[in-house]
Design a protein around this motif. Structure first.
Motif, PDB file in Angstrom:
ATOM      1  N   UNK A  50       9.797   8.063  -1.738  1.00  0.00           N
ATOM      2  CA  UNK A  50      10.860   7.362  -1.011  1.00  0.00           C
ATOM      3  C   UNK A  50      10.286   6.131  -0.320  1.00  0.00           C
ATOM      4  N   UNK A  51       9.133   6.292   0.323  1.00  0.00           N
ATOM      5  CA  UNK A  51       8.509   5.167   1.027  1.00  0.00           C
ATOM      6  C   UNK A  51       8.161   4.048   0.057  1.00  0.00           C
ATOM      7  N   UNK A  52       7.554   4.408  -1.069  1.00  0.00           N
ATOM      8  CA  UNK A  52       7.158   3.379  -2.029  1.00  0.00           C
ATOM      9  C   UNK A  52       8.379   2.629  -2.550  1.00  0.00           C
ATOM     10  N   UNK A  53       9.441   3.352  -2.842  1.00  0.00           N
ATOM     11  CA  UNK A  53      10.644   2.691  -3.360  1.00  0.00           C
ATOM     12  C   UNK A  53      11.223   1.734  -2.322  1.00  0.00           C
ATOM     13  N   UNK A  54      11.259   2.139  -1.053  1.00  0.00           N
ATOM     14  CA  UNK A  54      11.807   1.275  -0.011  1.00  0.00           C
ATOM     15  C   UNK A  54      10.946   0.015   0.155  1.00  0.00           C
ATOM     16  N   UNK A  55       9.633   0.171   0.104  1.00  0.00           N
ATOM     17  CA  UNK A  55       8.760  -0.998   0.201  1.00  0.00           C
ATOM     18  C   UNK A  55       8.953  -1.929  -0.992  1.00  0.00           C
ATOM     19  N   UNK A  56       9.126  -1.342  -2.167  1.00  0.00           N
ATOM     20  CA  UNK A  56       9.352  -2.159  -3.361  1.00  0.00           C
ATOM     21  C   UNK A  56      10.692  -2.888  -3.300  1.00  0.00           C
ATOM     22  N   UNK A  57      11.667  -2.313  -2.627  1.00  0.00           N
ATOM     23  CA  UNK A  57      12.949  -3.003  -2.451  1.00  0.00           C
ATOM     24  C   UNK A  57      12.773  -4.254  -1.594  1.00  0.00           C
ATOM     25  N   UNK A  58      11.917  -4.162  -0.564  1.00  0.00           N
ATOM     26  CA  UNK A  58      11.568  -5.354   0.208  1.00  0.00           C
ATOM     27  C   UNK A  58      10.925  -6.392  -0.709  1.00  0.00           C
ATOM     28  N   UNK A  59       9.958  -5.935  -1.503  1.00  0.00           N
ATOM     29  CA  UNK A  59       9.197  -6.838  -2.366  1.00  0.00           C
ATOM     30  C   UNK A  59      10.094  -7.511  -3.398  1.00  0.00           C
ATOM     31  N   UNK A  60      11.053  -6.781  -3.926  1.00  0.00           N
ATOM     32  CA  UNK A  60      11.912  -7.317  -4.981  1.00  0.00           C
ATOM     33  C   UNK A  60      12.860  -8.387  -4.469  1.00  0.00           C
TER      34      UNK A  60
END
Length: 246
Positions: free
Chosen positions: A69-79
């Motif tokens: 969940x954490x990785x996906x949320x961080x990747x949403x920032x990155x995207x």
């Protein structure tokens, strides 16, 4: 009661306690967390303003679902609204491949607090692609250890109480305007009205609403936080989510 009977009762109580400790994790004990952090610059760059990526994330050995969940949320920032990178490493490689001098990207996850079987994680990002200033972001994860899931606003609220919740949040906003004396500036009140936010945290001291820059205040005022004391949310937030009641 004889000594033998007392001994038997004590043994049974100890056995029952042992069974409970095996099958029901102690929610008062904080969940173990491990930090993973790194910073890399663009390969082959030796200047003082090399593009860089800084990532500071978390791992939870007992509940690895939370890692994902954490990785996906961080990747949403990155995207930033584009296609989601496959991993943090893949994002780093892609960013550094095309980044120009002074470009930088920061992604961070930290435990804000743990209480009552909840893990409150605050996510931060900062992307600088050469403009007048970088673009910062914030978000929360309210993780229920018992349910092993992220709590949404609907999970937090008593059914039918969403309108009341936002009215209470608007009252907290009025209090913030008064405390900052921005209520005395008619132009500010007109240009920066109250808005809803998806960034809500069930912290121990209060329910916290955090706002992205340019949402209810200018960039220079940063990420505004509104705090709503739990007593003001009686009958609005589910009672089992009040600190000390779970």
């Amino acid at each position: 009661m004889t000594l033998a009977k007392l001994t038997t009762v004590a043994v049974l109580a100890l056995a029952l306690g042992a069974c409970q400790s095996v099958f029901q994790p102690n929610m008062r004990k904080p969940l173990e967390v491990k930090r993973e952090a790194w910073e890399h610059i663009k390969p082959g760059c030796s200047a003082s303003d090399c593009p860089l990526v800084n990532i500071d994330t978390l791992h939870f050995p007992a509940q690895p679902q939370l890692d994902a969940v954490i990785e996906r949320r961080l990747l949403q920032f990155a995207a930033a609204g584009g296609p989601l990178p496959t991993s943090l490493k893949a994002y780093e490689e892609s960013f550094l491949r095309s980044a120009q001098s002074r470009n930088s990207s920061y992604l961070q996850a930290k435990v804000r607090e743990q209480h009552d079987g909840l893990v409150i994680i605050e996510l931060s990002s900062y992307l600088d692609t050469g403009g007048a200033h970088g673009n910062p972001g914030r978000a929360f994860i309210n993780w229920s250890r018992q349910q092993e899931k992220v709590l949404t606003l609907q999970d937090m609220l008593v059914p039918g109480q969403e309108e009341t919740f936002w009215k209470t949040a608007q009252e907290a906003h009025r209090g913030w305007l008064i405390s900052t004396r921005m209520d005395q500036d008619p132009e500010f009140v007109k240009n920066w009205p109250f808005q809803k936010t998806p960034n809500i945290a069930l912290t121990y001291g209060a329910v916290v609403l955090k706002y992205d820059v340019y949402t209810i205040a200018p960039y220079a005022m940063g990420h505004v936080e509104l705090k709503i004391p739990y007593p003001r949310l009686n009958g609005v937030i589910k009672p089992e989510l009040f600190p000390g009641r779970g």
